[in-house]
Design a protein around this motif. Structure first.
Motif, PDB file in Angstrom:
ATOM      1  N   PHE A  28      -4.198  11.070   7.725  1.00 42.65           N
ATOM      2  CA  PHE A  28      -3.932  10.133   8.812  1.00 42.65           C
ATOM      3  C   PHE A  28      -2.493   9.637   8.724  1.00 42.65           C
ATOM      4  O   PHE A  28      -2.038   9.184   7.671  1.00 42.65           O
ATOM      5  CB  PHE A  28      -4.900   8.952   8.714  1.00 42.65           C
ATOM      6  N   THR A  29      -1.767   9.733   9.827  1.00 36.33           N
ATOM      7  CA  THR A  29      -0.366   9.343   9.853  1.00 36.33           C
ATOM      8  C   THR A  29      -0.243   7.840  10.019  1.00 36.33           C
ATOM      9  O   THR A  29      -0.642   7.286  11.047  1.00 36.33           O
ATOM     10  CB  THR A  29       0.382  10.055  10.997  1.00 36.33           C
ATOM     11  N   TYR A  30       0.294   7.177   9.007  1.00 35.94           N
ATOM     12  CA  TYR A  30       0.435   5.731   9.033  1.00 35.94           C
ATOM     13  C   TYR A  30       1.640   5.330   9.888  1.00 35.94           C
ATOM     14  O   TYR A  30       2.535   6.138  10.134  1.00 35.94           O
ATOM     15  CB  TYR A  30       0.588   5.195   7.611  1.00 35.94           C
ATOM     16  N   PRO A  31       1.664   4.070  10.340  1.00 35.01           N
ATOM     17  CA  PRO A  31       2.745   3.663  11.243  1.00 35.01           C
ATOM     18  C   PRO A  31       4.118   3.589  10.581  1.00 35.01           C
ATOM     19  O   PRO A  31       5.139   3.559  11.276  1.00 35.01           O
ATOM     20  CB  PRO A  31       2.290   2.275  11.729  1.00 35.01           C
ATOM     21  N   TYR A  32       4.149   3.543   9.242  1.00 37.24           N
ATOM     22  CA  TYR A  32       5.413   3.517   8.502  1.00 37.24           C
ATOM     23  C   TYR A  32       5.301   4.453   7.308  1.00 37.24           C
ATOM     24  O   TYR A  32       4.196   4.869   6.936  1.00 37.24           O
ATOM     25  CB  TYR A  32       5.733   2.082   8.048  1.00 37.24           C
ATOM     26  N   PRO A  33       6.433   4.818   6.697  1.00 40.82           N
ATOM     27  CA  PRO A  33       6.386   5.751   5.565  1.00 40.82           C
ATOM     28  C   PRO A  33       5.462   5.277   4.455  1.00 40.82           C
ATOM     29  O   PRO A  33       5.380   4.086   4.155  1.00 40.82           O
ATOM     30  CB  PRO A  33       7.842   5.800   5.100  1.00 40.82           C
ATOM     31  N   VAL A  34       4.774   6.233   3.848  1.00 39.75           N
ATOM     32  CA  VAL A  34       3.837   5.953   2.764  1.00 39.75           C
ATOM     33  C   VAL A  34       4.468   6.377   1.442  1.00 39.75           C
ATOM     34  O   VAL A  34       5.008   7.485   1.319  1.00 39.75           O
ATOM     35  CB  VAL A  34       2.507   6.700   2.975  1.00 39.75           C
ATOM     36  N   TYR A  35       4.397   5.500   0.462  1.00 39.00           N
ATOM     37  CA  TYR A  35       4.887   5.778  -0.884  1.00 39.00           C
ATOM     38  C   TYR A  35       3.700   5.736  -1.843  1.00 39.00           C
ATOM     39  O   TYR A  35       2.608   5.292  -1.486  1.00 39.00           O
ATOM     40  CB  TYR A  35       5.937   4.744  -1.290  1.00 39.00           C
ATOM     41  N   PHE A  36       3.941   6.192  -3.063  1.00 39.39           N
ATOM     42  CA  PHE A  36       2.863   6.213  -4.048  1.00 39.39           C
ATOM     43  C   PHE A  36       3.322   5.573  -5.351  1.00 39.39           C
ATOM     44  O   PHE A  36       4.365   5.924  -5.888  1.00 39.39           O
ATOM     45  CB  PHE A  36       2.382   7.650  -4.290  1.00 39.39           C
ATOM     46  N   TYR A  37       2.524   4.615  -5.802  1.00 38.21           N
ATOM     47  CA  TYR A  37       2.734   3.961  -7.087  1.00 38.21           C
ATOM     48  C   TYR A  37       1.870   4.684  -8.122  1.00 38.21           C
ATOM     49  O   TYR A  37       0.645   4.703  -8.021  1.00 38.21           O
ATOM     50  CB  TYR A  37       2.348   2.487  -6.977  1.00 38.21           C
ATOM     51  N   ASN A  38       2.513   5.311  -9.086  1.00 35.04           N
ATOM     52  CA  ASN A  38       1.827   6.060 -10.125  1.00 35.04           C
ATOM     53  C   ASN A  38       1.643   5.183 -11.353  1.00 35.04           C
ATOM     54  O   ASN A  38       2.606   4.592 -11.846  1.00 35.04           O
ATOM     55  CB  ASN A  38       2.624   7.312 -10.490  1.00 35.04           C
ATOM     56  N   LEU A 125       1.614  -3.338  -8.771  1.00 33.54           N
ATOM     57  CA  LEU A 125       2.368  -2.684  -7.699  1.00 33.54           C
ATOM     58  C   LEU A 125       3.515  -3.567  -7.239  1.00 33.54           C
ATOM     59  O   LEU A 125       4.665  -3.112  -7.116  1.00 33.54           O
ATOM     60  CB  LEU A 125       1.443  -2.359  -6.527  1.00 33.54           C
ATOM     61  N   LEU A 126       3.224  -4.845  -6.971  1.00 30.17           N
ATOM     62  CA  LEU A 126       4.272  -5.755  -6.503  1.00 30.17           C
ATOM     63  C   LEU A 126       5.376  -5.895  -7.544  1.00 30.17           C
ATOM     64  O   LEU A 126       6.567  -5.914  -7.200  1.00 30.17           O
ATOM     65  CB  LEU A 126       3.669  -7.114  -6.160  1.00 30.17           C
ATOM     66  N   HIS A 127       5.001  -5.975  -8.811  1.00 30.88           N
ATOM     67  CA  HIS A 127       6.015  -6.056  -9.867  1.00 30.88           C
ATOM     68  C   HIS A 127       6.894  -4.808  -9.872  1.00 30.88           C
ATOM     69  O   HIS A 127       8.104  -4.901 -10.080  1.00 30.88           O
ATOM     70  CB  HIS A 127       5.349  -6.225 -11.228  1.00 30.88           C
ATOM     71  N   SER A 128       6.282  -3.649  -9.660  1.00 32.44           N
ATOM     72  CA  SER A 128       7.054  -2.397  -9.651  1.00 32.44           C
ATOM     73  C   SER A 128       8.067  -2.370  -8.515  1.00 32.44           C
ATOM     74  O   SER A 128       9.058  -1.633  -8.575  1.00 32.44           O
ATOM     75  CB  SER A 128       6.118  -1.194  -9.544  1.00 32.44           C
ATOM     76  N   LEU A 129       7.820  -3.173  -7.476  1.00 34.00           N
ATOM     77  CA  LEU A 129       8.719  -3.248  -6.321  1.00 34.00           C
ATOM     78  C   LEU A 129       9.665  -4.442  -6.411  1.00 34.00           C
ATOM     79  O   LEU A 129      10.363  -4.753  -5.452  1.00 34.00           O
ATOM     80  CB  LEU A 129       7.894  -3.334  -5.037  1.00 34.00           C
ATOM     81  N   GLY A 130       9.668  -5.101  -7.570  1.00 32.55           N
ATOM     82  CA  GLY A 130      10.574  -6.222  -7.782  1.00 32.55           C
ATOM     83  C   GLY A 130      10.130  -7.509  -7.119  1.00 32.55           C
ATOM     84  O   GLY A 130      10.954  -8.407  -6.911  1.00 32.55           O
ATOM     85  N   VAL A 131       8.848  -7.634  -6.804  1.00 31.49           N
ATOM     86  CA  VAL A 131       8.334  -8.822  -6.122  1.00 31.49           C
ATOM     87  C   VAL A 131       7.668  -9.736  -7.143  1.00 31.49           C
ATOM     88  O   VAL A 131       6.671  -9.363  -7.764  1.00 31.49           O
ATOM     89  CB  VAL A 131       7.326  -8.447  -5.019  1.00 31.49           C
TER      90      VAL A 131
END
Length: 330
Positions: A28-38, A125-131
């Motif tokens: 399914f194509t999401y409305p914005y780019p999809v990334y993956f947290y490994n 996940l949020l920590h990995s994104l600097g949040v």
């Protein structure tokens, strides 16, 4: 399996869909780019899909803040599409994950699903994104995860928004018997397009239906029908068990953050209602009563009720829903 031409028609309703590549829900194509947290959890290597979108042409120091949107059990992060656009326009960075077991994220075998674990995954996940701090906003099951998140990480939760959250009552205490994961799995394997639609029409949309809702049924049903459908169904049975056995109602008075509780008064969602005794069913899922009761229990909680809406007010009446949300947000 949903006929291809019907599926393609439904997909065209959703913003940005590529109808030629959508075959099993995972595409399914999401409305914005999809990334993956490994990451590694419970000795398994997992991938958590997410969208991370910042308002265009805004520098970081002009952002209003970060909002994480957590989806419900019968939803994916893409279902937040309208809310994402509204929040971006208002100046927020928006992060929207698919929880483990759902949609584009890993569907693990032998994973212990708990609200604590999913909240921890989201926090990592949020920590990995600097949040380091964000407004946490969850719908349905996502509301339960959001509540647990705020209880676990009060200093990292700037605000809490709960949209028709589950767990506002203890279904077992009300008389619903426990159902095993195996029994729930057997029920999941009987899922059809019609059963998904009839259930959502009754509870999510208060008996009403618009053709624009069909795309979300198609998205969900095609995961059941896809190559990972059987494992997805088992993960859904595991999360049903998680929800049923983990009512958050008793801990909500311990919340420390400013919160907004949004309720569709015609919502009747209750995990276990399908297998509850006939005399117990009428006692369950009265959100018009649960909303005020819970808001009175929670410190610094604002209640926003919609008299004519069901379990998914953000989809059913996005204009009213988002006006109320933005009026409350800073």
């Amino acid at each position: 399996m949903l006929p291809y031409l019907l599926l393609a028609t439904l997909l065209s309703v959703c913003k940005g869909q590529n109808t030629t590549s959508y075959s099993n829900g995972l595409d399914f194509t999401y409305p914005y780019p999809v990334y993956f947290y490994n990451f590694t959890s419970q000795q398994q290597t997992l991938q958590m899909a997410y969208m991370d979108i910042s308002p265009p042409q805004l520098h970081t120091n002009t952002l209003k803040g970060v909002i994480a949107l957590l989806h419900g059990k019968n939803f994916c992060s893409a279902t937040w599409n309208v809310t994402i656009d509204v929040l971006l326009k208002d100046g927020y960075r928006v992060i929207v994950p698919d929880q483990i077991g759902f949609c584009k994220s890993t569907k693990p075998v032998g994973y212990q699903f708990t609200l604590h674990q999913l909240a921890l995954n989201t926090n990592n996940l949020l920590h990995s994104l600097g949040v380091a701090s964000a407004t946490i906003m969850g719908h349905s099951m996502g509301g339960m995860i959001s509540s647990r998140y705020a209880l676990m990480y009060p200093n990292e939760t700037s605000r809490l928004v709960l949209v028709d959250p589950l767990g506002l009552e203890n279904w077992f205490a009300l008389g619903v018997p426990y159902q095993s994961i195996d029994a729930s799995f057997a029920m999941e394997l009987t899922t059809t397009y019609a059963s998904l639609k009839s259930y959502q029409q009754l509870t999510y949309y208060a008996g009403n239906w618009l053709t624009s809702y069909d795309v979300w049924i198609a998205m969900l049903f095609s995961i059941y029908q896809g190559p990972l459908g059987r494992q997805f169904a088992f993960n859904m049975a595991q999360t049903t068990d998680m929800i049923f056995t983990s009512p958050v109602i008793y801990e909500l008075p311990s919340l420390k953050v400013k919160s907004l509780l949004i309720i569709g008064d015609k919502d009747t969602t209750a995990i276990g209602s399908k297998w509850a005794p006939a005399d117990i069913k009428p006692l369950l899922g009265h959100y018009n009563v649960l909303g005020p009761q819970v808001a009175a229990m929670v410190p610094n909680c604002t209640l926003l009720q919609f008299a004519d809406l069901g379990h998914a007010p953000q989809i059913q009446d996005p204009v009213s829903f988002h006006k109320g949300l933005l009026d409350w947000l800073p």
